[in-house]
Each structure stands twice: as structure tokens, then as C-alpha cells.
Scaffold this motif. Structure first.
Motif, PDB file in Angstrom:
ATOM      1  N   ILE A 191      -7.540   6.745  -9.358  1.00 11.45           N
ATOM      2  CA  ILE A 191      -6.048   6.268 -10.142  1.00 11.45           C
ATOM      3  C   ILE A 191      -5.822   5.139  -9.262  1.00 11.45           C
ATOM      4  CG2 ILE A 191      -5.005   6.196 -11.839  1.00 11.45           C
ATOM      5  CD1 ILE A 191      -6.467   8.662 -13.489  1.00 11.45           C
ATOM      6  N   LEU A 192      -5.356   4.288  -9.543  1.00 15.50           N
ATOM      7  CA  LEU A 192      -4.373   3.617  -8.599  1.00 15.50           C
ATOM      8  C   LEU A 192      -3.392   3.249  -9.236  1.00 15.50           C
ATOM      9  CD1 LEU A 192      -7.340   0.804  -7.941  1.00 15.50           C
ATOM     10  CD2 LEU A 192      -6.822   3.232  -6.729  1.00 15.50           C
ATOM     11  N   VAL A 193      -1.999   3.217  -8.718  1.00 20.81           N
ATOM     12  CA  VAL A 193      -0.237   2.946  -9.385  1.00 20.81           C
ATOM     13  C   VAL A 193       0.039   2.066  -7.784  1.00 20.81           C
ATOM     14  CG1 VAL A 193       1.273   4.260 -10.287  1.00 20.81           C
ATOM     15  CG2 VAL A 193      -0.667   5.057  -9.866  1.00 20.81           C
ATOM     16  N   GLY A 194       0.881   1.553  -8.116  1.00 21.53           N
ATOM     17  CA  GLY A 194       1.628   0.115  -7.731  1.00 21.53           C
ATOM     18  C   GLY A 194       2.950   0.734  -8.403  1.00 21.53           C
ATOM     19  N   TYR A 195       4.698   0.778  -7.372  1.00 23.02           N
ATOM     20  CA  TYR A 195       6.252   1.345  -8.142  1.00 23.02           C
ATOM     21  C   TYR A 195       6.941   0.607  -7.268  1.00 23.02           C
ATOM     22  CZ  TYR A 195       5.803   5.650  -5.345  1.00 23.02           C
ATOM     23  OH  TYR A 195       5.807   6.428  -3.716  1.00 23.02           O
ATOM     24  N   ASN A 196       8.127   0.964  -8.060  1.00 20.32           N
ATOM     25  CA  ASN A 196       9.237   0.297  -7.568  1.00 20.32           C
ATOM     26  C   ASN A 196      10.320   1.591  -8.261  1.00 20.32           C
ATOM     27  OD1 ASN A 196       9.850  -3.014  -6.369  1.00 20.32           O
ATOM     28  ND2 ASN A 196       8.137  -2.614  -7.859  1.00 20.32           N
ATOM     29  N   THR A 233       1.830   3.644  -4.489  1.00 22.48           N
ATOM     30  CA  THR A 233       2.127   2.237  -3.250  1.00 22.48           C
ATOM     31  C   THR A 233       3.566   2.117  -3.517  1.00 22.48           C
ATOM     32  OG1 THR A 233       0.109   1.469  -2.312  1.00 22.48           O
ATOM     33  CG2 THR A 233       1.990   0.799  -2.250  1.00 22.48           C
ATOM     34  N   ALA A 234       4.127   2.229  -2.892  1.00 24.73           N
ATOM     35  CA  ALA A 234       5.947   1.568  -3.461  1.00 24.73           C
ATOM     36  C   ALA A 234       5.640   0.738  -3.043  1.00 24.73           C
ATOM     37  CB  ALA A 234       6.859   2.906  -2.945  1.00 24.73           C
ATOM     38  N   LYS A 235       6.767  -0.318  -3.529  1.00 28.59           N
ATOM     39  CA  LYS A 235       7.855  -1.096  -2.872  1.00 28.59           C
ATOM     40  C   LYS A 235       9.105  -0.632  -2.185  1.00 28.59           C
ATOM     41  CE  LYS A 235       8.641  -5.283  -3.947  1.00 28.59           C
ATOM     42  NZ  LYS A 235       9.888  -5.165  -4.694  1.00 28.59           N
TER      43      LYS A 235
END
Ligand code: CDT
Length: 303
Positions: A191-196, A233-235
Motif C-alpha cells: 500500500i502506497l501513501v503520501g502525506y502532509n 512518504t511525507a512532504k
């Protein structure tokens, strides 16, 4: 074993004045670094192409529209797609999507998945939108995702690609167990997740001081309880006066963190992921077919 080298391409802050061109140059640089570490799949953050604009209440439609993409790839994002194809790297990219569907203009917080040949694999539109649809006068910082986006209408899909089955989620989705479980039931292995994630998002210090702990807790629990690899993965960093946490990480189906960013700037972390590890946990403690008791879970889907 079936192996895939996955990377989280964390981004440091993006200023409001930064152009798409500058951001895409940074993304291409991160891809190159990931390639040098053997990465076959790179995960970029949520809303990768601009600053995290839901922190502001804007009313001018032209000002708002400037943060959205109307085509993907467009002229400014194409160099990223070309670089990834040249390097034979698949990628997840988060962005603000403005579309016209059946004559109606719609706005979503979206991610797409592209395979190693540069082919489009799938799209996800963020389902759990945190924050508010109107500015909150008592809050020092705003979080207006419900003002800028509508909830995603594509469901939690799983895509058979790159030798595995991949699901996507975006930021706040990672805190909800249902996100992972629906995809795991559809057979996802990764599962792939991007976040702020701002470090002051509730305005309550007891809660906010645990922001990094809750990030790890959510991702590790989601991975373990659903026998999935998670690449998150974060910004990160201090962006327009807001501190965004880092901790981009790759978590194994055991719940163990196998790689984690140490900075809050542009940084690539990579790991060799054994996809069969997902099957191991699924055959034992989390053999869904043998051990789940869905009749007892009905309340979860009642509104
Ligand atoms: N982007 C995003 O979803 N961020 C939220 C924090 C803000 S909640 C008001 C998150 O869950 O990390």
C-alpha cells in the motif's frame, strides 16, 4: 522470493512562490537518486506539486485553480514521466485534480500509479478528508481540505502491476483501519501513501506532541494487521510557517520499520521488499478466510 526495491522520495518544503518547473526538477533529482539505489518503484508525497494550500482560505477562483492539475501529465509534469520511463521506475504521485465529469466541475485530492514502462496503472481519490469546509476562527492554523476537495469516488482499488498487487491511500486515510482492510481483502500486498502532516493539526498540545508517534503507530499497525508492505512518504519541513513532520518510511508486513527518513528535507529511503512476506502473515495469524468473523463487524458499515 518475489522482490521489489521500493523507495519513499520525501520532499522538503515547497514555497507558495515555487513554480511547477522547479518542483518537477526536484522530483527528477529524487528519481535519479532512487535509481542509483536500484529502486523500481518510487512513492512521492500527497499534493506533491505545490505547497500544502489547504492551510489558507482563498476565495478567488483563479488563485485556487492555480493549485490544481487539469491534465496528467501536463506540459510541466511531463519531464517527470519521461525521466521515470527512461529509468524504468514506476511511481506514485499525489496532486490536486480538477476535472469536468458529466458537465460538472469536480475537485479531488488524487494520486496516480504509473508502471515501469511509463504506462498509467490506476488512480485513487482521497476518501478521508480531514479538517473543515469553512475557516475556523479559533484555530491558529487552518486545515480546509473539505473546502477544497470532495471525498473520493473511486473506492479503494488494488492494481495488479509490477509483479505485485498495489493499493493507494492518501494521508489521513492511513489513520483509518478500514483503508488497509478493504485493500487487503482485495488482495493487496503493498500500500502506497503520501502525506502532509502539520505538527499542530489539532491545536491541543497533549495530542499534537504525539503527532510523530501516531504517524508510526498508524502505519505500522496498518501494515501488520493487514499483512502488507506500506511505503509512506511525507512532504516535510517548515513550509510557509507550518511544520510538517517527516518520518517517511517503509514498513514490512511484520510491522517492522525497515527504512525511515532522518531529515525533514528532500531525502530518498529505499528497501528491498520481499513480497512473499505478505503471504506468510496472511497464511498464519491473519488468514482472513479462516479467522475473520464478518457477521460481528456489521456495525462498522452502518452510518
Ligand atoms: N493531509 C492530511 O490529511 N493531513 C492530516 C492532518 C491534518 S488533520 C486536520 C493527517 O491525518 O495527517
Amino acid at each position: 522470493s518475489r522482490l521489489i526495491v521500493a523507495a519513499a522520495a520525501q520532499m522538503g518544503p515547497i514555497a507558495r512562490s515555487d513554480t511547477r518547473k522547479t518542483v518537477v526538477e526536484r522530483l527528477v533529482g529524487l528519481l535519479g537518486e532512487a535509481a542509483s539505489r536500484g529502486a523500481e518503484l518510487v512513492v512521492f508525497p500527497e499534493l506533491t506539486l505545490t505547497t500544502f494550500f489547504p492551510r489558507w482560505h482563498m476565495t478567488d477562483p483563479a488563485e485556487i485553480d492555480a493549485f490544481y492539475e487539469t491534465e496528467m501529465p501536463g506540459g510541466e509534469t511531463r519531464p517527470l514521466f519521461e525521466a521515470a520511463k527512461r529509468l524504468k521506475i514506476g511511481f506514485y504521485l499525489g496532486y490536486a485534480e480538477l476535472v469536468v465529469e458529466n458537465g460538472v466541475q469536480r475537485r479531488f485530492n488524487t494520486s496516480i500509479l504509473i508502471d515501469r514502462d511509463g504506462e498509467f496503472v490506476g488512480k485513487y481519490r482521497k476518501i478521508h478528508l480531514p479538517g473543515w469546509d469553512t475557516p475556523q476562527p479559533d484555530m491558529a492554523s487552518q486545515h480546509l481540505e473539505k473546502y477544497y476537495f470532495e471525498p473520493g469516488n473511486l473506492g479503494f482499488n488494488v492494481f495488479k502491476t509490477m509483479g505485485t498487487r498495489i493499493g493507494m491511500a492518501i494521508c489521513n486515510d492511513r489513520r483509518w483501519p478500514e483503508t488497509y482492510r478493504v485493500m487487503a481483502l482485495k488482495g493487496s500486498e503493498m500500500i502506497l501513501v503520501g502525506y502532509n502532516t502539520p505538527d499542530d493539526h489539532t491545536g491541543n498540545f497533549d495530542f499534537d506532541s504525539l503527532t510523530q508517534f501516531h504517524n508510526q503507530l498508524s502505519i505500522q499497525a496498518g501494515a501488520y494487521q493487514n499483512s502488507n508492505w506500506v511505503v509512506a512518504t511525507a512532504k516535510a519541513g517548515r513550509e510557509e510557517g507550518s511544520n510538517l513532520i517527516g518520518q517517511s518510511m517503509i514498513v514490512a508486513p511484520s510491522g517492522q520499520i525497515v527504512a525511515m527518513a532522518t531529515s525533514t528535507d528532500d531525502e530518498v529511503v529505499a528497501a528491498r521488499c520481499d513480497l512473499d512476506m505478505a503471504a506468510l502473515y496472511r497464511k498464519t495469524i491473519f488468514d482472513f478466510a479462516r479467522h475473520r468473523e464478518p457477521d460481528q463487524y456489521r456495525l462498522i458499515v452502518e452510518t
